[in-house]
Design a protein around this motif. Structure first.
Motif, PDB file in Angstrom:
ATOM      1  N   HIS A  41       0.839  -1.194   0.000  1.00 61.40           N
ATOM      2  CA  HIS A  41       0.000   0.000   0.000  1.00 61.40           C
ATOM      3  C   HIS A  41       0.875   1.245   0.000  1.00 61.40           C
ATOM      4  O   HIS A  41       2.089   1.185   0.241  1.00 61.40           O
ATOM      5  CB  HIS A  41      -0.946   0.012   1.209  1.00 61.40           C
ATOM      6  CG  HIS A  41      -0.240   0.000   2.538  1.00 61.40           C
ATOM      7  ND1 HIS A  41       0.344   1.112   3.099  1.00 61.40           N
ATOM      8  CD2 HIS A  41      -0.021  -1.006   3.414  1.00 61.40           C
ATOM      9  CE1 HIS A  41       0.887   0.797   4.258  1.00 61.40           C
ATOM     10  NE2 HIS A  41       0.692  -0.481   4.478  1.00 61.40           N
ATOM     11  N   GLU A 198      -7.103  -6.121  10.299  1.00 61.03           N
ATOM     12  CA  GLU A 198      -8.225  -5.653   9.479  1.00 61.03           C
ATOM     13  C   GLU A 198      -7.935  -4.283   8.883  1.00 61.03           C
ATOM     14  O   GLU A 198      -8.189  -4.037   7.701  1.00 61.03           O
ATOM     15  CB  GLU A 198      -9.498  -5.595  10.319  1.00 61.03           C
ATOM     16  CG  GLU A 198     -10.716  -5.120   9.548  1.00 61.03           C
ATOM     17  CD  GLU A 198     -11.969  -5.072  10.405  1.00 61.03           C
ATOM     18  OE1 GLU A 198     -13.016  -4.623   9.887  1.00 61.03           O
ATOM     19  OE2 GLU A 198     -11.899  -5.460  11.591  1.00 61.03           O
ATOM     20  N   TYR A 199      -7.345  -3.394   9.696  1.00 61.44           N
ATOM     21  CA  TYR A 199      -7.056  -2.051   9.202  1.00 61.44           C
ATOM     22  C   TYR A 199      -5.967  -2.069   8.127  1.00 61.44           C
ATOM     23  O   TYR A 199      -6.092  -1.410   7.090  1.00 61.44           O
ATOM     24  CB  TYR A 199      -6.636  -1.144  10.354  1.00 61.44           C
ATOM     25  CG  TYR A 199      -6.400   0.280   9.923  1.00 61.44           C
ATOM     26  CD1 TYR A 199      -7.450   1.076   9.478  1.00 61.44           C
ATOM     27  CD2 TYR A 199      -5.119   0.826   9.939  1.00 61.44           C
ATOM     28  CE1 TYR A 199      -7.234   2.379   9.057  1.00 61.44           C
ATOM     29  CE2 TYR A 199      -4.894   2.130   9.522  1.00 61.44           C
ATOM     30  CZ  TYR A 199      -5.958   2.902   9.089  1.00 61.44           C
ATOM     31  OH  TYR A 199      -5.735   4.197   8.676  1.00 61.44           O
ATOM     32  N   ARG A 201      -5.156  -4.531   6.211  1.00 65.12           N
ATOM     33  CA  ARG A 201      -5.738  -5.141   5.003  1.00 65.12           C
ATOM     34  C   ARG A 201      -6.558  -4.118   4.212  1.00 65.12           C
ATOM     35  O   ARG A 201      -6.546  -4.125   2.982  1.00 65.12           O
ATOM     36  CB  ARG A 201      -6.596  -6.329   5.372  1.00 65.12           C
ATOM     37  CG  ARG A 201      -5.825  -7.581   5.765  1.00 65.12           C
ATOM     38  CD  ARG A 201      -6.763  -8.721   6.138  1.00 65.12           C
ATOM     39  NE  ARG A 201      -6.055  -9.883   6.581  1.00 65.12           N
ATOM     40  CZ  ARG A 201      -5.593 -10.836   5.759  1.00 65.12           C
ATOM     41  NH1 ARG A 201      -5.800 -10.729   4.450  1.00 65.12           N
ATOM     42  NH2 ARG A 201      -4.937 -11.878   6.237  1.00 65.12           N
ATOM     43  N   SER A 202      -7.247  -3.249   4.925  1.00 66.17           N
ATOM     44  CA  SER A 202      -8.035  -2.221   4.225  1.00 66.17           C
ATOM     45  C   SER A 202      -7.129  -1.261   3.467  1.00 66.17           C
ATOM     46  O   SER A 202      -7.501  -0.777   2.384  1.00 66.17           O
ATOM     47  CB  SER A 202      -8.914  -1.447   5.220  1.00 66.17           C
ATOM     48  OG  SER A 202      -8.153  -0.538   5.999  1.00 66.17           O
ATOM     49  N   THR A 204      -4.180  -2.132   2.192  1.00 64.95           N
ATOM     50  CA  THR A 204      -3.687  -2.911   1.060  1.00 64.95           C
ATOM     51  C   THR A 204      -4.723  -2.980  -0.055  1.00 64.95           C
ATOM     52  O   THR A 204      -4.398  -2.823  -1.234  1.00 64.95           O
ATOM     53  CB  THR A 204      -3.314  -4.323   1.520  1.00 64.95           C
ATOM     54  OG1 THR A 204      -2.318  -4.236   2.557  1.00 64.95           O
ATOM     55  CG2 THR A 204      -2.753  -5.136   0.372  1.00 64.95           C
ATOM     56  N   GLU A 205      -5.968  -3.188   0.332  1.00 66.39           N
ATOM     57  CA  GLU A 205      -7.027  -3.275  -0.679  1.00 66.39           C
ATOM     58  C   GLU A 205      -7.351  -1.919  -1.268  1.00 66.39           C
ATOM     59  O   GLU A 205      -7.640  -1.798  -2.453  1.00 66.39           O
ATOM     60  CB  GLU A 205      -8.276  -3.885  -0.022  1.00 66.39           C
ATOM     61  CG  GLU A 205      -8.081  -5.334   0.411  1.00 66.39           C
ATOM     62  CD  GLU A 205      -9.146  -5.820   1.354  1.00 66.39           C
ATOM     63  OE1 GLU A 205     -10.042  -5.016   1.700  1.00 66.39           O
ATOM     64  OE2 GLU A 205      -9.080  -7.005   1.764  1.00 66.39           O
ATOM     65  N   GLY A 206      -7.261  -0.865  -0.415  1.00 61.83           N
ATOM     66  CA  GLY A 206      -7.605   0.463  -0.897  1.00 61.83           C
ATOM     67  C   GLY A 206      -6.461   1.191  -1.546  1.00 61.83           C
ATOM     68  O   GLY A 206      -6.674   2.161  -2.288  1.00 61.83           O
ATOM     69  N   ARG A 209      -4.148   5.359   2.610  1.00 59.47           N
ATOM     70  CA  ARG A 209      -4.963   5.723   3.760  1.00 59.47           C
ATOM     71  C   ARG A 209      -5.938   6.802   3.344  1.00 59.47           C
ATOM     72  O   ARG A 209      -5.631   7.641   2.540  1.00 59.47           O
ATOM     73  CB  ARG A 209      -4.063   6.233   4.896  1.00 59.47           C
ATOM     74  CG  ARG A 209      -3.171   5.133   5.409  1.00 59.47           C
ATOM     75  CD  ARG A 209      -2.169   5.676   6.415  1.00 59.47           C
ATOM     76  NE  ARG A 209      -1.349   4.601   6.908  1.00 59.47           N
ATOM     77  CZ  ARG A 209      -0.297   4.113   6.251  1.00 59.47           C
ATOM     78  NH1 ARG A 209       0.041   4.588   5.112  1.00 59.47           N
ATOM     79  NH2 ARG A 209       0.396   3.110   6.761  1.00 59.47           N
TER      80      ARG A 209
END
Length: 209
Positions: A41, A198-199, A201-202, A204-206, A209
């Motif tokens: 990310h 979870e944060y 991963r978000s 990485t997916e998004g 920040r």
């Protein structure tokens, strides 16, 4: 630029090429494409800090609530520090473990410490200058500390400085009064492995920040 993940997952040592001549040296201590390839990310820079410390000064262990936490990309522009990352994520397979990297003005390495991890360093020389890139700004209400001398953590802080002189830890009042890791866990101050995972991963997916 080479990234090496430390024994605490989510932290990396970064080594970059230096180009020197009679004038001095040049290096690229942060490169977004290399960072994104290693972590998955982008790094959203929100604040840049500089601290200057006398020999023996011990700062940390500091961490922030997740989300959003505070990721740090750190180098030592002058002098030398032992930079330490501590896994303070309850439920983590490496909870309570730590790893360290020598940051100095010779090898000019950097360290990246992702959200949910604790960070500390000890200065090994007067006027050691540490530069931080931070993913979030300072927010005292969500930032916490752990006693860096907690015997249960067992961090092997240096006793000899760069000059060969003995080092005595010098802590701020706030850091010297910080709870132990066990106390922080009992008081529910620590981030959880699941929330941090979870944060991250978000991110990485998004992609950012």
């Amino acid at each position: 630029m080479e990234f090496r993940e430390l024994s605490v997952p989510g932290a990396w040592e970064i080594t970059t090429a230096q180009f020197g001549d009679a004038r001095g040296a040049f290096l690229e201590w942060f490169k977004a494409p290399a960072f994104e390839a290693a972590t998955g990310h982008a790094f959203d820079l929100q604040q840049a800090n500089c601290s200057v410390s006398a020999a023996g000064v011990l700062r940390g262990v500091h961490f922030a609530d997740v989300p959003p936490g505070q990721a740090k990309y750190i180098t030592c522009a002058k002098g030398a520090v032992l930079d330490v990352v501590v896994d303070v994520r309850t439920g983590s397979p490496t909870f309570g473990q730590w790893d360290s990297v020598l940051l100095d003005d010779v090898d000019r390495r950097a360290v990246y410490i992702s959200e949910g991890l604790g960070h500390a360093f000890m200065s090994l020389e007067d006027d050691s200058t540490v530069l931080y890139l931070c993913s979030t700004g300072y927010a005292p209400g969500r930032e916490h500390g752990i006693d860096p001398l907690d015997p249960d953590l067992g961090i092997a802080w240096p006793t000899i400085g760069r000059s060969g002189a003995s080092l005595t830890p010098i802590l701020s009042e706030k850091d010297s009064e910080a709870p132990t890791l066990a106390q922080a866990a009992a008081d529910a101050l620590l981030p959880t492995w699941s929330a941090v995972d979870e944060y991250v991963r978000s991110l990485t997916e998004g992609g950012a920040r």
